[in-house]
Design a protein around this motif. Structure first.
Motif, PDB file in Angstrom:
ATOM      1  N   GLU A   1       1.128  -1.121   0.033  1.00 26.91           N
ATOM      2  CA  GLU A   1      -0.011  -0.050   0.138  1.00 26.91           C
ATOM      3  C   GLU A   1       0.935   1.272  -0.049  1.00 26.91           C
ATOM      4  OE1 GLU A   1      -3.673   2.096   2.632  1.00 26.91           O
ATOM      5  OE2 GLU A   1      -2.556   0.119   3.309  1.00 26.91           O
ATOM      6  N   LEU A   2       1.984   1.210   0.779  1.00 27.00           N
ATOM      7  CA  LEU A   2       2.897   2.434   0.775  1.00 27.00           C
ATOM      8  C   LEU A   2       3.470   2.672  -0.658  1.00 27.00           C
ATOM      9  CD1 LEU A   2       4.471   4.551   2.108  1.00 27.00           C
ATOM     10  CD2 LEU A   2       6.277   2.685   2.685  1.00 27.00           C
TER      11      LEU A   2
ATOM     12  N   SER B   1       2.119   1.853  -3.534  1.00 29.25           N
ATOM     13  CA  SER B   1       0.877   2.527  -4.476  1.00 29.25           C
ATOM     14  C   SER B   1       0.650   4.084  -3.969  1.00 29.25           C
ATOM     15  CB  SER B   1      -0.305   1.540  -4.302  1.00 29.25           C
ATOM     16  OG  SER B   1      -0.717   1.749  -2.880  1.00 29.25           O
ATOM     17  N   THR B   2       0.904   4.195  -2.800  1.00 31.40           N
ATOM     18  CA  THR B   2       0.836   5.866  -2.451  1.00 31.40           C
ATOM     19  C   THR B   2       1.868   6.379  -3.128  1.00 31.40           C
ATOM     20  OG1 THR B   2      -0.466   5.104  -0.404  1.00 31.40           O
ATOM     21  CG2 THR B   2       0.468   7.127  -0.401  1.00 31.40           C
ATOM     22  N   CYS B   3       2.928   5.935  -2.886  1.00 31.02           N
ATOM     23  CA  CYS B   3       4.120   6.642  -3.466  1.00 31.02           C
ATOM     24  C   CYS B   3       3.918   7.025  -4.985  1.00 31.02           C
ATOM     25  CB  CYS B   3       5.529   5.934  -3.179  1.00 31.02           C
ATOM     26  SG  CYS B   3       5.913   5.937  -1.421  1.00 31.02           S
ATOM     27  N   GLU B   4       3.451   6.002  -5.748  1.00 31.88           N
ATOM     28  CA  GLU B   4       3.086   6.021  -7.100  1.00 31.88           C
ATOM     29  C   GLU B   4       2.182   7.355  -7.336  1.00 31.88           C
ATOM     30  OE1 GLU B   4       2.094   2.453  -8.677  1.00 31.88           O
ATOM     31  OE2 GLU B   4       4.223   1.403  -8.226  1.00 31.88           O
ATOM     32  N   THR B   5       1.085   7.185  -6.307  1.00 35.37           N
ATOM     33  CA  THR B   5       0.017   8.393  -6.408  1.00 35.37           C
ATOM     34  C   THR B   5       0.544   9.810  -6.401  1.00 35.37           C
ATOM     35  OG1 THR B   5      -1.664   6.804  -5.740  1.00 35.37           O
ATOM     36  CG2 THR B   5      -2.069   9.049  -5.690  1.00 35.37           C
ATOM     37  N   PHE B   6       1.482   9.779  -5.393  1.00 32.47           N
ATOM     38  CA  PHE B   6       2.214  11.100  -4.950  1.00 32.47           C
ATOM     39  C   PHE B   6       3.103  11.458  -6.316  1.00 32.47           C
ATOM     40  CE2 PHE B   6       6.022  13.385  -3.379  1.00 32.47           C
ATOM     41  CZ  PHE B   6       5.412  14.413  -2.829  1.00 32.47           C
ATOM     42  N   SER B   7       3.804  10.545  -6.925  1.00 30.65           N
ATOM     43  CA  SER B   7       4.664  10.707  -7.892  1.00 30.65           C
ATOM     44  C   SER B   7       3.752  11.317  -9.062  1.00 30.65           C
ATOM     45  CB  SER B   7       5.317   9.463  -8.329  1.00 30.65           C
ATOM     46  OG  SER B   7       6.098   9.823  -9.473  1.00 30.65           O
ATOM     47  N   SER B   8       2.591  10.890  -9.197  1.00 30.63           N
ATOM     48  CA  SER B   8       1.514  11.221 -10.549  1.00 30.63           C
ATOM     49  C   SER B   8       1.015  12.700  -9.837  1.00 30.63           C
ATOM     50  CB  SER B   8       0.525  10.212 -10.677  1.00 30.63           C
ATOM     51  OG  SER B   8      -0.184  10.118  -9.386  1.00 30.63           O
ATOM     52  N   GLN B   9       0.990  13.078  -8.974  1.00 30.39           N
ATOM     53  CA  GLN B   9       0.504  14.357  -8.562  1.00 30.39           C
ATOM     54  C   GLN B   9       1.541  15.538  -8.311  1.00 30.39           C
ATOM     55  OE1 GLN B   9      -1.995  13.749  -4.817  1.00 30.39           O
ATOM     56  NE2 GLN B   9      -3.443  12.771  -6.022  1.00 30.39           N
TER      57      GLN B   9
END
Length: 616
Positions: free
Chosen positions: A138-139, A141-149
């Motif tokens: 889960e961490l 995936s969250t890092c990937e979301t942060f990278s996209s934003q």
């Protein structure tokens, strides 16, 4: 891990809190033997947990070598005793160990509990590690979301850099509401109004900027606070210069129209005067009315002067009187039209304020029953009216009916009390003659205060016959009263004008003395506040009281059977009432009101008293 198995193998240091004193007495050879045996056991042990004790083998070998060297130096007998000595020392050590274990059992128990707790905590740690391993995806995936934003974050960062370039100017703008609030709190209203005007201009230039709208709202809130603070200053004790400054600030704020500004000013001053009135102590009506009058005399005058200095209204009538001819008409034509409602608001407020003062006067005046205090209050009120007349607020004409009504009512109460005291004393009076010594003194006093003309019969005839009234058979004072008032003379004696002390002969008849004292007390209270308009109604009250006393004597004569001595005394009392009391009271009334004796009609009471005398 088995704690019971490992405890004998643990080495407890001396500073661990366990009593290790018994081991201090071991002999060197036993210590060497023990070390030698321990080294042998350690060398043969296969448990890996005891591997940490191997570094101590070198020290144990040195002790063993020393012990063997010592054994070689012993004799045969000594060597034979060595096993026995070793056993004894072993037994002693075991006993010491047992004693130490018993005395320090808590340390062993705590050690076991600590080991158990460590095992449990290790289990929890392993569980948390499992949870951590489960949360790692889960961490990720969250890092990937942060990278996209991060693109949006970079854009915001760019905006922040632009904001930072103009940070100094923006901070100055954002500090304007706080600076304005500081100025308001410290009473620096000029700077506060300048800041408010600056933000208002900024709002006109940039009406769509959110920061500017926020600043305008904050400045408006501070401006409302400043407005309330200025109005509260008007509700305090301020002088004309400060009042002019405050009204100037209110005009700059432009929160009120001219008419509303007049109303606000008068309302604030009215609140200030009302606050002063509410702070007065109403327990003592005399002091309350004096302080109430002083409050209106001082502060009402100041309020009117301040209003006229701030809102200058030149009446058309006064302007026309000052100017003349064509100049007057030109000035009136050029003068701006003045709103009648604005110019009359002052007079309406003054009328309201004076009305409240009159109501307070009417409310507390009945609580003052002493003539001197009543006269003092009247003097204060008149002085207040005279002082306010300088600004056109002379209300002295409103005071006279109030004081006349209450003084007359107070005098009526005193006269009613006098008549009631006479009736009560007459019913309980015992008709007995006065002692000879007091009677002689009374006659002496009577001869000094009464002027007799002819015999008593001629005096009576002069009082009863029509031909003797106002002639030589009448008393001088009676003739003078008849000549002044044109009334029938009802008395046969006059009191000397220079002596107004009561005749001592009245003391022969105690009811008459009680009535005379009560009337004199009423007249003494009346003289402090003897308004000329009270002469006629006060004389009417005194006349009715005399008539009531005469009627009471007539009623007493007809309802009580008196003996010869009692009848003689009653007749003497009636004659004293006719010849002494009535003239004396009339003279006293005339002393209070100049010419008041002519307005006091004593004919009816004298007729009743003569009728009583004719019945004997």
């Amino acid at each position: 891990m088995n704690p019971a198995r490992d405890l004998p193998a643990m080495e407890i240091p001396s500073n661990a809190g366990i009593n290790s004193q018994p081991s201090a007495s071991l002999s060197p050879r036993l210590s060497t033997a023990t070390s030698f045996a321990r080294t042998t056991v350690q060398g043969s042990a296969t448990d890996p947990r005891r591997a940490s004790m191997k570094p101590m083998s070198g020290s144990s070998n040195r002790h063993a070598d020393a012990y063997l060297s010592e054994l070689l130096s012993y004799s045969l007998e000594r060597l034979r005793k060595e096993p026995e000595l070793l056993r004894e020392e072993k037994d002693q050590i075991e006993r010491n160990i047992q004693s130490t274990s018993v005395s320090n059992y808590r340390a062993f128990i705590e050690t076991a509990n600590c080991l158990n707790t460590i095992n449990q905590e290790l289990g929890h740690v392993c569980g948390h590690l499992d949870l951590l391993l489960q949360g790692i995806p889960e961490l990720a995936s969250t890092c990937e979301t942060f990278s996209s934003q991060s693109t949006e974050v970079m854009e915001q960062h760019t905006q922040n850099k632009q904001l930072a370039s103009g940070q100094a100017a923006l901070l100055e703008l954002l500090e304007v509401p706080q600076l304005m609030d500081t100025c308001v709190r410290n009473g620096i209203y000029d700077e506060a109004l300048d800041l408010q005007a600056f933000i208002s201009r900024l709002g006109l230039l940039h009406p769509d900027v959110p920061v500017v709208r926020m600043l305008m709202q904050q400045v408006a809130d501070v401006g409302q606070t400043m407005l309330q603070q200025l109005l509260s200053r008007l509700k305090s004790n301020i002088q004309l210069p400060e009042c002019l400054r405050i009204m100037g600030y209110l005009r700059r704020i432009a929160a009120f129209s001219e008419a509303e500004l007049r109303l606000q000013f008068l309302q604030c001053r009215d609140d200030w005067i009302s606050q002063l009135v509410d702070e007065l102590d109403e327990t003592d009506s005399y002091e309350y009315l004096k302080h109430l009058t002083d409050v209106h005399r001082l502060h009402l005058f100041d309020a009117v002067m301040q209003y006229r200095a701030i809102f200058f209204d030149a009446p058309a009538s006064s302007t026309a009187q000052d100017l003349s001819g064509a100049a007057s008409s030109l000035a009136l034509a050029a003068a701006p039209a003045v709103n009648i409602r604005e110019t009359t608001v002052l007079y309406s407020w003054v009328q309201h304020r004076v009305g409240l003062y009159i109501e307070g006067l009417k409310q507390h005046l009945p609580n003052i029953t002493e003539g001197s205090n009543l006269a003092s209050v009247l003097e204060h009120c008149m002085y207040c009216g005279t002082s306010l007349s300088r600004v056109g607020l002379d209300f002295q004409a409103l005071l006279q009916p109030i004081f006349e009504s209450w003084v007359l009512q107070l005098f009526a109460q005193f006269m009613g009390s006098a008549v009631e005291a006479f009736n009560t004393r007459l019913e309980s009076h015992k008709w007995v003659p006065m002692p000879a010594s007091m009677l002689q003194k009374a006659r002496h006093e009577s001869s000094r205060s009464l002027v007799h003309v002819g015999s008593s019969k001629s005096v009576a005839a002069a009082g009863e016959g029509p031909e003797g009234r106002g002639q030589g058979g009448q008393e001088p004072g009676e003739a003078a009263a008849a000549a002044e008032g044109g009334q029938e003379a009802g008395t046969t004696a006059a009191v000397q004008p220079e002596d107004f002390s009561p005749n001592y002969v009245i003391m022969e008849h105690f009811p008459l003395a009680v009535f005379t004292n009560a009337v004199l007390s009423a007249l003494n209270e009346l003289r402090h506040c003897a308004l000329l308009s009270l002469c006629k109604p006060a004389s009417g009250l005194l006349q009715r009281s005399l008539e009531h006393v005469a009627a009471t004597l007539m009623h007493y004569r007809h309802t009580h059977s008196l003996g010869d001595s009692e009848a003689a005394l009653f007749k003497s009392a009636t004659k004293a009432m006719l010849d002494v009391v009535i003239p004396y009271l009339a003279a006293c009334f005339g002393r209070i009101f100049p010419g008041g004796a002519t307005k006091l009609d004593t004919v009816s009471s004298a007729v009743i008293l003569r009728q009583i005398l004719t019945e004997f």
